[in-house]
Design an enzyme around this catalytic site. Structure first.
Site, PDB file in Angstrom:
ATOM      1  CG  ASN A  19      -0.333  -0.484   2.467  1.00  0.00           C
ATOM      2  OD1 ASN A  19       0.235  -1.574   2.520  1.00  0.00           O
ATOM      3  ND2 ASN A  19      -0.407   0.311   3.505  1.00  0.00           N
ATOM      4  CD  GLN A  23      -3.738  -0.422  -1.494  1.00  0.00           C
ATOM      5  OE1 GLN A  23      -4.024   0.120  -2.566  1.00  0.00           O
ATOM      6  NE2 GLN A  23      -4.097   0.103  -0.333  1.00  0.00           N
ATOM      7  CG  HIS A  70     -12.498   1.387   1.665  1.00  0.00           C
ATOM      8  ND1 HIS A  70     -11.593   2.391   1.897  1.00  0.00           N
ATOM      9  CD2 HIS A  70     -12.114   0.356   2.465  1.00  0.00           C
ATOM     10  CE1 HIS A  70     -10.712   1.994   2.816  1.00  0.00           C
ATOM     11  NE2 HIS A  70     -11.010   0.765   3.164  1.00  0.00           N
ATOM     12  CB  CYS A 104      -0.403   4.514  11.239  1.00  0.00           C
ATOM     13  SG  CYS A 104      -0.803   5.556  12.620  1.00  0.00           S
TER      14      CYS A 104
END
Ligand code: PLP
Length: 368
Positions: A140, A168, A190, A313
């Site tokens: 990611n 991803q 999403h 994060c």
């Protein structure tokens, strides 16, 4: 004020119109998919229709799809739901893998961000089953793509189970579970333009899994709780349009490559992380010498542009990036990394706006 430019698709993608339509349609339905009456049966049909669409995205059987409340939950289910006594994970996994089994053995990556296959071979040598290996498809932060087919073959040959976090990769690369020695694969709606709060763990046929959430027979007893029907319907809708998403990714990759050429052409001390490896075509993780990621992300935000710090994060805080650290990037340097991630709606004007704002920050740095 000009429109905002969104370049943070690896964090989340804007809701696609077909997903919105499916969510809205499902919200107007009343019925619990577990109820036996006609309303329940309508809800069940919608649920199973979406399951079939998500399965087709991967060449899997519908029965193999377990819907969850997120990819983080799916990763936890994969790592904690099998009978594996030992778990091995790559050092660059998402926190939901790294923290699911805190005592898991960590597998190193090379400087280019790909898994160290020699270290994997050594770790597998003489290992007694049952064990589980988890390696993500694409990272990611850097977009680096892992040699998943080879990892799966090696793990299966050694008698282990293989889990792959494909969050991803889905919608960006073709995925065919029938061609891979993969036992479990994680997806998130999403990241593909579906709604947040829905994920899936897709299982190899015949794989037995203990539920993390108990107290209901939903999802064939593998995940208790009434299904998020609207979210799942939206997930099904984006899964169905994955070929369209894949088709657009060549254009996205051209935009990203042009961006990187321009970044490197400026005399600004740019380092692009993972550039020597195969990467997702939408992602560029780079640092500019002498510039902190927070400064850059805030300045870009003020200019109307959304990107992430390489090491942001889930709490939004910027900490040292475990991914860049694993690749051997010194901590001070890694603190400057930002991630620009494009999507199907990105256009060259977005990148012009980005470059203009980035250059303005670079110029201010020279004056200071
Ligand atoms: N795995 C990877 C590789 C991710 O990038 C993310 C989200 O950033 C997740 C898992 C978690 O996804 P979710 O937000 O659905 O929990």
């Amino acid at each position: 004020m000009s429109e905002r430019v969104y370049l943070d698709y690896n964090a989340t993608a804007p809701l696609r119109p077909e997903a919105r339509a499916a969510v809205m349609a499902a919200l107007s339905l009343c019925g619990n998919p577990s109820s036996v009456h006609a309303d329940g049966r309508s809800a069940r049909r919608l649920l199973e229709d979406a399951r079939g669409k998500v399965a087709r995205l991967l060449g899997a059987e519908a029965a193999a799809v377990v819907f969850t409340g997120s990819a983080s939950e799916a990763n936890n289910l994969a790592l904690r739901g099998t009978s594996a006594a030992e778990v091995l994970v790559s050092e660059i996994e998402h926190d939901s893998v790294l923290q699911a089994v805190p005592g898991a053995k960590r597998l190193p990556v090379l400087g280019d961000g790909t898994l160290d296959l020699a270290a994997l071979a050594k770790a597998l040598e003489g290992r007694e089953a049952p064990f589980l290996v988890s390696v993500m498809w694409a990272n990611n932060e850097t977009g680096v793509v892992q040699p998943i087919a080879e990892v799966g073959d090696r793990v299966r040959a050694a008698g282990g189970l293989f889990h792959c976090d494909a969050v991803q990769a889905a919608g960006k690369l073709p995925i065919d579970m029938t061609e891979l020695a993969v036992d479990m694969l994680t997806l998130s709606a999403h990241k593909m333009g579906g709604p947040a709060g829905v994920g899936a763990l897709v299982l190899r046929p015949g794989l037995d899994l203990r539920p993390l959430l108990r107290g209901g027979g939903q999802e064939r007893g593998r995940r208790a709780g009434t299904e998020n029907l609207a979210g799942i319907a939206g997930f099904g809708a984006v899964a169905e349009s994955h070929e369209d998403l894949l088709g657009r990714f060549n254009e996205v990759a051209k935009l990203r490559d042009a961006l990187e050429e321009r970044l490197l052409a400026e005399d600004a001390g740019v380092t692009i992380y993972g550039k020597k490896a195969a990467r997702l075509g939408n992602c560029c993780c780079f640092g500019t010498s002498g510039l902190k990621a927070e400064t850059m992300v805030m300045a870009l935000d003020l200019a109307g542009i959304a990107v992430s710090a390489g090491s942001a994060c889930s709490s939004g805080k910027v900490g040292p990036s475990h991914v860049l650290r694993a690749m051997g990037v010194p901590e001070e340097e890694a603190a400057g990394a930002i991630r620009v991630s494009l999507g199907p709606a990105s256009i060259s004007q977005d990148l012009e706006r980005f470059l203009e704002a980035w250059l303005a920050v670079c110029r201010r740095r020279q004056v200071a």
